[in-house]
Design a protein around this motif. Structure first.
Motif, PDB file in Angstrom:
ATOM      1  N   ALA A  43       0.754  -1.309   0.088  1.00 19.67           N
ATOM      2  CA  ALA A  43      -0.038   0.102   0.211  1.00 19.67           C
ATOM      3  C   ALA A  43       0.775   1.175   0.144  1.00 19.67           C
ATOM      4  O   ALA A  43       0.577   2.230  -0.702  1.00 19.67           O
ATOM      5  CB  ALA A  43      -0.986   0.005   1.166  1.00 19.67           C
ATOM      6  N   ALA A  44       2.016   1.190   0.644  1.00 21.97           N
ATOM      7  CA  ALA A  44       2.801   2.460   0.826  1.00 21.97           C
ATOM      8  C   ALA A  44       3.525   2.670  -0.718  1.00 21.97           C
ATOM      9  O   ALA A  44       3.780   3.792  -1.078  1.00 21.97           O
ATOM     10  CB  ALA A  44       3.995   2.056   1.835  1.00 21.97           C
ATOM     11  N   ILE A  45       4.081   1.656  -1.165  1.00 25.48           N
ATOM     12  CA  ILE A  45       4.399   1.744  -2.570  1.00 25.48           C
ATOM     13  C   ILE A  45       3.408   2.310  -3.705  1.00 25.48           C
ATOM     14  O   ILE A  45       3.767   3.285  -4.300  1.00 25.48           O
ATOM     15  CB  ILE A  45       4.933   0.334  -3.069  1.00 25.48           C
ATOM     16  CG1 ILE A  45       6.231  -0.170  -2.195  1.00 25.48           C
ATOM     17  CG2 ILE A  45       5.386   0.488  -4.803  1.00 25.48           C
ATOM     18  CD1 ILE A  45       6.302  -1.697  -2.768  1.00 25.48           C
ATOM     19  N   ALA A  46       2.183   1.825  -3.472  1.00 27.79           N
ATOM     20  CA  ALA A  46       0.906   2.423  -4.381  1.00 27.79           C
ATOM     21  C   ALA A  46       0.604   3.972  -4.158  1.00 27.79           C
ATOM     22  O   ALA A  46       0.751   4.679  -5.195  1.00 27.79           O
ATOM     23  CB  ALA A  46      -0.320   1.485  -3.987  1.00 27.79           C
ATOM     24  N   ARG A  47       0.823   4.212  -2.712  1.00 27.58           N
ATOM     25  CA  ARG A  47       0.429   5.703  -2.405  1.00 27.58           C
ATOM     26  C   ARG A  47       1.635   6.602  -3.172  1.00 27.58           C
ATOM     27  O   ARG A  47       1.375   7.416  -3.497  1.00 27.58           O
ATOM     28  CB  ARG A  47       0.365   5.957  -0.898  1.00 27.58           C
ATOM     29  CG  ARG A  47      -1.055   5.459  -0.610  1.00 27.58           C
ATOM     30  CD  ARG A  47      -1.059   5.877   0.866  1.00 27.58           C
ATOM     31  NE  ARG A  47      -0.155   5.219   1.842  1.00 27.58           N
ATOM     32  CZ  ARG A  47      -0.483   4.203   2.515  1.00 27.58           C
ATOM     33  NH1 ARG A  47      -1.750   3.599   2.330  1.00 27.58           N
ATOM     34  NH2 ARG A  47       0.500   3.544   3.302  1.00 27.58           N
ATOM     35  N   ALA A  48       3.002   5.900  -2.915  1.00 29.01           N
ATOM     36  CA  ALA A  48       3.989   6.813  -3.089  1.00 29.01           C
ATOM     37  C   ALA A  48       3.999   6.750  -4.811  1.00 29.01           C
ATOM     38  O   ALA A  48       4.446   7.971  -5.307  1.00 29.01           O
ATOM     39  CB  ALA A  48       5.358   6.267  -2.647  1.00 29.01           C
ATOM     40  N   ALA A  49       3.658   5.872  -5.401  1.00 31.03           N
ATOM     41  CA  ALA A  49       3.622   5.739  -6.937  1.00 31.03           C
ATOM     42  C   ALA A  49       2.740   6.786  -7.398  1.00 31.03           C
ATOM     43  O   ALA A  49       3.125   7.428  -8.513  1.00 31.03           O
ATOM     44  CB  ALA A  49       3.498   4.315  -7.409  1.00 31.03           C
ATOM     45  N   ALA A  50       1.466   6.789  -6.925  1.00 36.03           N
ATOM     46  CA  ALA A  50       0.468   7.570  -7.377  1.00 36.03           C
ATOM     47  C   ALA A  50       0.902   9.188  -7.330  1.00 36.03           C
ATOM     48  O   ALA A  50       0.809   9.709  -8.159  1.00 36.03           O
ATOM     49  CB  ALA A  50      -0.714   7.481  -6.660  1.00 36.03           C
ATOM     50  N   LYS A  51       1.399   9.306  -5.941  1.00 34.80           N
ATOM     51  CA  LYS A  51       1.936  10.807  -5.915  1.00 34.80           C
ATOM     52  C   LYS A  51       3.076  11.205  -6.711  1.00 34.80           C
ATOM     53  O   LYS A  51       3.319  12.489  -7.128  1.00 34.80           O
ATOM     54  CB  LYS A  51       2.781  10.690  -4.302  1.00 34.80           C
ATOM     55  CG  LYS A  51       2.731  12.409  -3.993  1.00 34.80           C
ATOM     56  CD  LYS A  51       3.243  12.491  -2.518  1.00 34.80           C
ATOM     57  CE  LYS A  51       3.563  13.891  -2.110  1.00 34.80           C
ATOM     58  NZ  LYS A  51       4.109  13.871  -0.694  1.00 34.80           N
ATOM     59  N   ALA A  52       3.905  10.255  -7.088  1.00 36.54           N
ATOM     60  CA  ALA A  52       4.972  10.479  -8.128  1.00 36.54           C
ATOM     61  C   ALA A  52       4.525  10.610  -9.563  1.00 36.54           C
ATOM     62  O   ALA A  52       5.521  10.657 -10.429  1.00 36.54           O
ATOM     63  CB  ALA A  52       6.084   9.451  -7.711  1.00 36.54           C
ATOM     64  N   GLY A  53       3.414  10.294  -9.901  1.00 40.81           N
ATOM     65  CA  GLY A  53       2.933  10.496 -11.117  1.00 40.81           C
ATOM     66  C   GLY A  53       2.763   9.233 -12.045  1.00 40.81           C
ATOM     67  O   GLY A  53       2.572   9.367 -13.403  1.00 40.81           O
ATOM     68  N   ALA A  54       2.836   7.890 -11.525  1.00 39.62           N
ATOM     69  CA  ALA A  54       2.812   6.653 -12.174  1.00 39.62           C
ATOM     70  C   ALA A  54       1.162   6.728 -12.778  1.00 39.62           C
ATOM     71  O   ALA A  54       0.137   7.234 -12.188  1.00 39.62           O
ATOM     72  CB  ALA A  54       2.784   5.637 -11.418  1.00 39.62           C
ATOM     73  N   ASP A  55       1.079   6.213 -13.957  1.00 37.37           N
ATOM     74  CA  ASP A  55      -0.221   6.252 -14.553  1.00 37.37           C
ATOM     75  C   ASP A  55      -1.109   5.024 -14.139  1.00 37.37           C
ATOM     76  O   ASP A  55      -2.296   4.951 -14.302  1.00 37.37           O
ATOM     77  CB  ASP A  55      -0.271   6.107 -16.135  1.00 37.37           C
ATOM     78  CG  ASP A  55       0.851   7.062 -16.710  1.00 37.37           C
ATOM     79  OD1 ASP A  55       0.009   8.553 -16.803  1.00 37.37           O
ATOM     80  OD2 ASP A  55       1.803   7.378 -17.115  1.00 37.37           O
ATOM     81  N   GLY A  56      -0.704   3.905 -13.590  1.00 37.26           N
ATOM     82  CA  GLY A  56      -1.259   2.839 -13.127  1.00 37.26           C
ATOM     83  C   GLY A  56      -0.646   1.892 -12.578  1.00 37.26           C
ATOM     84  O   GLY A  56       0.873   2.220 -12.097  1.00 37.26           O
ATOM     85  N   LEU A  57      -1.140   0.914 -11.807  1.00 37.94           N
ATOM     86  CA  LEU A  57      -0.346  -0.171 -11.098  1.00 37.94           C
ATOM     87  C   LEU A  57      -0.273  -1.448 -11.490  1.00 37.94           C
ATOM     88  O   LEU A  57      -1.321  -1.816 -12.151  1.00 37.94           O
ATOM     89  CB  LEU A  57      -0.902  -0.153  -9.466  1.00 37.94           C
ATOM     90  CG  LEU A  57      -0.894   1.350  -8.935  1.00 37.94           C
ATOM     91  CD1 LEU A  57      -1.494   1.213  -7.576  1.00 37.94           C
ATOM     92  CD2 LEU A  57       0.414   1.729  -8.430  1.00 37.94           C
ATOM     93  N   MET A  58       0.609  -2.224 -11.374  1.00 34.72           N
ATOM     94  CA  MET A  58       0.653  -3.807 -11.712  1.00 34.72           C
ATOM     95  C   MET A  58       0.812  -4.304 -10.460  1.00 34.72           C
ATOM     96  O   MET A  58       1.967  -4.352  -9.952  1.00 34.72           O
ATOM     97  CB  MET A  58       1.501  -4.149 -12.770  1.00 34.72           C
ATOM     98  CG  MET A  58       1.437  -5.725 -13.220  1.00 34.72           C
ATOM     99  SD  MET A  58       2.675  -6.229 -14.556  1.00 34.72           S
ATOM    100  CE  MET A  58       4.322  -6.136 -13.684  1.00 34.72           C
ATOM    101  N   VAL A  59      -0.152  -5.201  -9.916  1.00 30.06           N
ATOM    102  CA  VAL A  59      -0.063  -5.617  -8.403  1.00 30.06           C
ATOM    103  C   VAL A  59      -0.040  -7.056  -8.471  1.00 30.06           C
ATOM    104  O   VAL A  59      -0.994  -7.795  -8.878  1.00 30.06           O
ATOM    105  CB  VAL A  59      -1.267  -4.998  -7.643  1.00 30.06           C
ATOM    106  CG1 VAL A  59      -1.418  -5.472  -6.405  1.00 30.06           C
ATOM    107  CG2 VAL A  59      -1.524  -3.553  -7.897  1.00 30.06           C
TER     108      VAL A  59
END
Length: 298
Positions: free
Chosen positions: A85-101
Motif C-alpha cells: 500500500a505504501a508503494i502504491a501511494r508513493a507511486a501515485a503521488k510521483a505520477g505513475a499512470d497505473g499499477l501492476m499488483v
C-alpha cells in the motif's frame, strides 16, 4: 493504456551498484522508439524486490521522462500488504499512470486474503490496476472467481495473465467480455494468447528485441497471423529465456549482446557463468545470424 506491447523493463546499475539513469533512459527510449505502448517498471525483471522505495520512484521518474507521454506503470510487489500500500501511494503521488499488483511475494495468500490485499492496494493508490496473476512464480492464483469479486471495483481494469495455462485467457474473456483488458505475461505463449483474444503483451525479451515484439503484436491485431507466426517461430528460443528462474540474468545478457547494454544485476543474483552462459550466448548468436526482415507495418 491497456493494449499493445508494454515492456517490463530491466533496471540498470552502475559499477558501484547504484542506479544507472543514463543507460535506463537510453534503453527505455529504444522501446518507445520501436513503437511500444508504455513501460512497466520495478517488476520481477526489473529487480523490484531488490530496490528501495526511493530507488523505485527514481526509476519511475526516469521512465516517465523517456516514455514520451505514453503510460508508465509501477509494479507493486512486497511481502506485506502495508508495504504494498505504501508503494502504491508513493507511486501515485510521483505520477505513475497505473499499477501492476502482485498479491503477495512471501506468504501464499488464500482467496479471501488475496481479495483483501488487492483491494487494500487499489484503495491506497487509487489508480487503475492491472492484476498480476502468476501462480507459478508467486504461488498465488488470482482465479476467475476472484476477478469476479474484484470486477465490482472499477479501479481493476486489466489482468496480466501468467498462469501458464492458455485456457485461462479464454475463460476470462468468456466470463467478463471486455470488462478486463487481458494482457499475456508469458513471452513464449504470446502468439497463442493474442490468437485467442489477449489485447496486449507485458513482454520481457522486448528489452533486447523491441521491433520484433512490436511487429508480432501489430501483425496479430491486423489479422496477418501467418507473418506474425513466422517472426514468432524465429523468436521462440529467445522467448523461452523469459520462463526461467534466471530470467533477469538471461535477459540482461541478451541486452548486452543485442543492444550493447550491461548485464549488471543486484546481489544475491550474479551474472550468468559457465554452461548456462554459453547456452544463452549461443541462442543469441543464432538469433542475430538469422534475424528476419520484418514485414511492413502501417
Amino acid at each position: 493504456m491497456w493494449r499493445g506491447v508494454l515492456p517490463a523493463v530491466t533496471t540498470k546499475f552502475d559499477r558501484e551498484d547504484g542506479l544507472d539513469h543514463s543507460e535506463m533512459e537510453r534503453c527505455f527510449g529504444l522501446q518507445i522508439d520501436a513503437g511500444c505502448d508504455g513501460l512497466v517498471v520495478c517488476g520481477s525483471l526489473g529487480e523490484g524486490p531488490m530496490l528501495t522505495l526511493e530507488e523505485k520512484l527514481a526509476v519511475l521518474a526516469t521512465a516517465r521522462a523517456a516514455a514520451a507521454g505514453k503510460p508508465v506503470l509501477m509494479t507493486v510487489a512486497a511481502a506485506s500488504t502495508a508495504e504494498s500500500a505504501a508503494i502504491a501511494r508513493a507511486a501515485a503521488k510521483a505520477g505513475a499512470d497505473g499499477l501492476m499488483v502482485v498479491p503477495s511475494l512471501v506468504y501464499h495468500t488464500d482467496p479471501a486474503e488475496t481479495l483483501a490485499t488487492l483491494r487494500a492496494v487499489a484503495q491506497a493508490g487509487d489508480l487503475p490496476v492491472m492484476i498480476y496473476s502468476n501462480r507459478l512464480a508467486y504461488r498465488v492464483d488470482v482465479t476467475v472467481g476472484i476477478m469476479e469479486e474484484l470486477a465490482q471495483d472499477e479501479r481493476f481494469v486489466a489482468v496480466k495473465e501468467s498462469s501458464d495455462d492458455i485456457r485461462r485467457t479464454t475463460e476470462i474473456i468468456n466470463r467478463f467480455g471486455d470488462r478486463y483488458a487481458v494482457l499475456t505475461g508469458v513471452d513464449n505463449l504470446a502468439f497463442e494468447a493474442l490468437a485467442v483474444g489477449a489485447v496486449g503483451w507485458v513482454a520481457g525479451l522486448v528489452c533486447a528485441f523491441p521491433a520484433e515484439t512490436v511487429a508480432i503484436h501489430r501483425l496479430m491485431q491486423a489479422g496477418r497471423w501467418g507473418e506474425a507466426l513466422s517472426v514468432y517461430r524465429w523468436f521462440r528460443p529467445l522467448l523461452d529465456l523469459d520462463v526461467s528462474s534466471y530470467l533477469v540474468q538471461n535477459i540482461k545478457l541478451v541486452e548486452a549482446l543485442a543492444i550493447g547494454s550491461n548485464e549488471r544485476v543486484r546481489l544475491p543474483r550474479l551474472p550468468l557463468a559457465g554452461e548456462r552462459r554459453g547456452t544463452v550466448e549461443a541462442i543469441v548468436a543464432r538469433a542475430l545470424e538469422t534475424r528476419p526482415t520484418l514485414p511492413a507495418l502501417s
